[in-house]
Design a protein around this motif. Structure first.
Motif, short mmCIF file in Angstrom:
data_model
loop_
_atom_site.label_atom_id
_atom_site.label_comp_id
_atom_site.label_asym_id
_atom_site.label_seq_id
_atom_site.Cartn_x
_atom_site.Cartn_y
_atom_site.Cartn_z
N VAL A 99 45.77 46.39 36.86
CA VAL A 99 46.46 45.58 35.86
C VAL A 99 45.83 44.19 35.78
O VAL A 99 45.67 43.63 34.68
CB VAL A 99 47.97 45.48 36.21
N ARG A 100 45.46 43.64 36.89
CA ARG A 100 44.91 42.29 36.92
C ARG A 100 43.41 42.25 36.69
O ARG A 100 42.83 41.17 36.54
CB ARG A 100 45.24 41.64 38.27
N GLY A 101 42.78 43.39 36.71
CA GLY A 101 41.34 43.42 36.53
C GLY A 101 40.57 42.95 37.73
O GLY A 101 39.40 42.54 37.62
N THR A 102 41.17 43.03 38.91
CA THR A 102 40.52 42.55 40.13
C THR A 102 39.99 43.68 41.00
O THR A 102 39.36 43.43 42.03
CB THR A 102 41.50 41.71 40.96
N GLY A 103 40.28 44.93 40.63
CA GLY A 103 39.81 46.05 41.42
C GLY A 103 40.73 46.37 42.58
O GLY A 103 41.70 45.66 42.86
#
Length: 470
Positions: A99-103
């Motif tokens: 969701v956060r695009g941080t992996g």
């Protein structure tokens, strides 16, 4: 809906576990020097931590189960009579990272779970751990509650863990009954973690796909709850929903496993139909013939996940506090209702885990989400009960007992919890005097900078147990 916008009490979704006091919050907050009413005990140096579900993105209100939300830990740090900070942080997981695009977060994910621990949080072996039942790997957190990564006890945990381990105050070991219904369909595992944070024992025990939420511990036995809330295959096949349903035909029994015994040594005893999420404490008694019995105090529901398949409070009943006395020789049980009113989230003095004790503490949840939730104290020897009324529409969560340094009486200490104002949405961290619940005021009250959703479990983690960073 963006990644930081969640359903709130204004959304009108019709799922009680996504609205009102259960609604997720949208922001991770850090606030310092919180306002204090009263006087915080100066000897309380450490963190009060509590975990709970907080979906990070949009969910389907028709199928969303309260137990499945992303984990969020809330914490208050106390030092020198001050409330030094409040923080809330998501527990890292593959889903939160997507969701956060941080992996994904680092660390082994033995069952490839997309979610993170959302049920309990505490300190052990100098580390802060977030925990969940049903197979998830524990997640290590920093002192400031940021995610370090999954930690399978330094590579020694063979598979699943639990949200409800029991700490033996004499040995320093952590005991757990764990299940993983998607992976282990025919057994559970008894896991013992040594004080250094490595697993010293993992014993497979044949068992069906029951919802094994918790366990009890005595000096002799690790206690197994084999209850009539089991995997529903149709729900499990549907995916993205909670797979457990009420199944009274399954029966109900307690297993007494000698702590150093083998799976074939379990003593099974049939008990009344019902469901227990949380026992208060358990201990052995000595009989005249040297055999003895097992006493367990617990909170028992008549049924669970029968009509309400989205959470525990919609089947029209509440848990009563009961005492069960089990005879391992005759394989019988006698039951006594200690308190017929609502009792949940039971706690006791931690130094008396697995030992005879006198006092227990509970929250008293209301089923209508509008009435206040008082804090209860039980004298299990005399039957006396005390109630701390937090005020109209104010709901107190799980009461965590912290002993006073140098105190000699069992109840000499404080009760710590969050109190939720169901009308305004405000949340306070409070300290109560465990010896005097008749008093009308708190020892101390800390106003938090945002609402904390109703959640699950937490603990007091002293700076001696988990030191702050230098």
């Amino acid at each position: 809906m963006t990644a930081t916008e969640q359903p709130t009490e204004q959304s009108g979704y019709g799922n009680r576990y996504l609205s009102g006091p259960y609604a997720p919050v949208t922001e991770e907050v850090t606030a310092f020097d919180l306002p204090v009413e009263g006087a915080l005990p100066e000897e309380l140096a450490g963190r009060y931590l509590r975990n709970g579900p907080n979906p990070i993105d949009e969910v389907d209100p028709a199928t969303h189960h309260w137990f499945l939300g992303d984990g969020m830990v809330h914490g208050v740090r106390l030092l020198d009579g001050r409330a030094e900070w409040y923080r809330n942080r998501y527990v890292g997981s593959r889903h939160v990272g997507e969701v956060r695009g941080t992996g994904d977060v680092p660390g082994p994910n033995w069952n490839d779970s997309p979610g993170g621990p959302n049920t309990n949080v505490g300190g052990f072996a100098g580390t802060t751990w977030a925990m969940v039942e049903a197979g998830g790997t524990p997640v290590e957190l920093t002192y400031e509650l940021d995610t370090v990564g999954r930690n399978d006890f330094s590579g020694t945990l063979p598979g699943a863990f639990t949200a409800h381990p029991k700490l033996d105050p004499d040995t320093g070991e952590m005991h757990a009954m764990v299940y993983a219904p998607a992976q282990w369909m025919d057994h559970i595992q008894y896991v013992v973690v040594a004080p250094d944070g490595t697993v010293r024992k993992a014993l497979d025990i044949p068992l069906g796909m029951t919802m094994l939420h918790d366990m009890s511990l005595t000096q002799r036995y690790a206690v197994i709850y084999d209850q009539p809330c089991t995997v529903d295959i149709e729900l499990a096949m549907a995916g993205d929903t909670f797979p457990m349903r009420w199944n009274p035909d399954y029966g109900n029994r307690i297993g007494l496993l000698p702590r150093e015994g083998a799976a074939e040594d379990v003593i099974w005893i049939d008990v009344p139909i019902g469901y227990v999420f949380h026992p208060m404490n358990a201990y052995d008694t000595e009989g005249p013939d040297g055999s003895g019995k097992v006493v367990i105090d617990l909170c028992r529901y008549e049924k669970m996940f029968d009509l309400d398949v989205l959470g525990p409070f919609g089947d029209g009943g509440h848990a009563t506090l009961e005492r069960w006395e089990l005879d391992p020789v005759a394989r019988t049980v006698s039951t006594t209702v200690v308190d017929e009113r609502a009792n949940e989230f039971p706690r006791h003095r931690g130094s008396l885990t697995a030992k005879p004790y006198r006092y227990g503490y509970c929250a008293s949840p209301s089923l209508d989400d509008a009435t206040g939730w008082p804090t209860l104290k039980h004298d299990l020897q005399t039957g006396q009960r005390w109630e701390f009324d937090h005020g109209p529409g104010r709901a107190a969560g799980e009461p965590v007992f912290v002993a006073r340094q140098g105190g000699t009486d069992e109840d000499d200490g404080w009760l710590l919890t969050f109190v939720h104002d169901l009308g305004s949405g405000d949340t306070d961290f409070v300290v109560m005097d465990a010896t005097d619940l008749d008093r009308s005021d708190y020892v101390a009250r800390v106003r938090l900078p945002q609402r904390v959703p109703l959640g699950f479990h937490g603990n007091w983690v002293s700076d001696r147990a988990v030191p702050p960073p230098v």
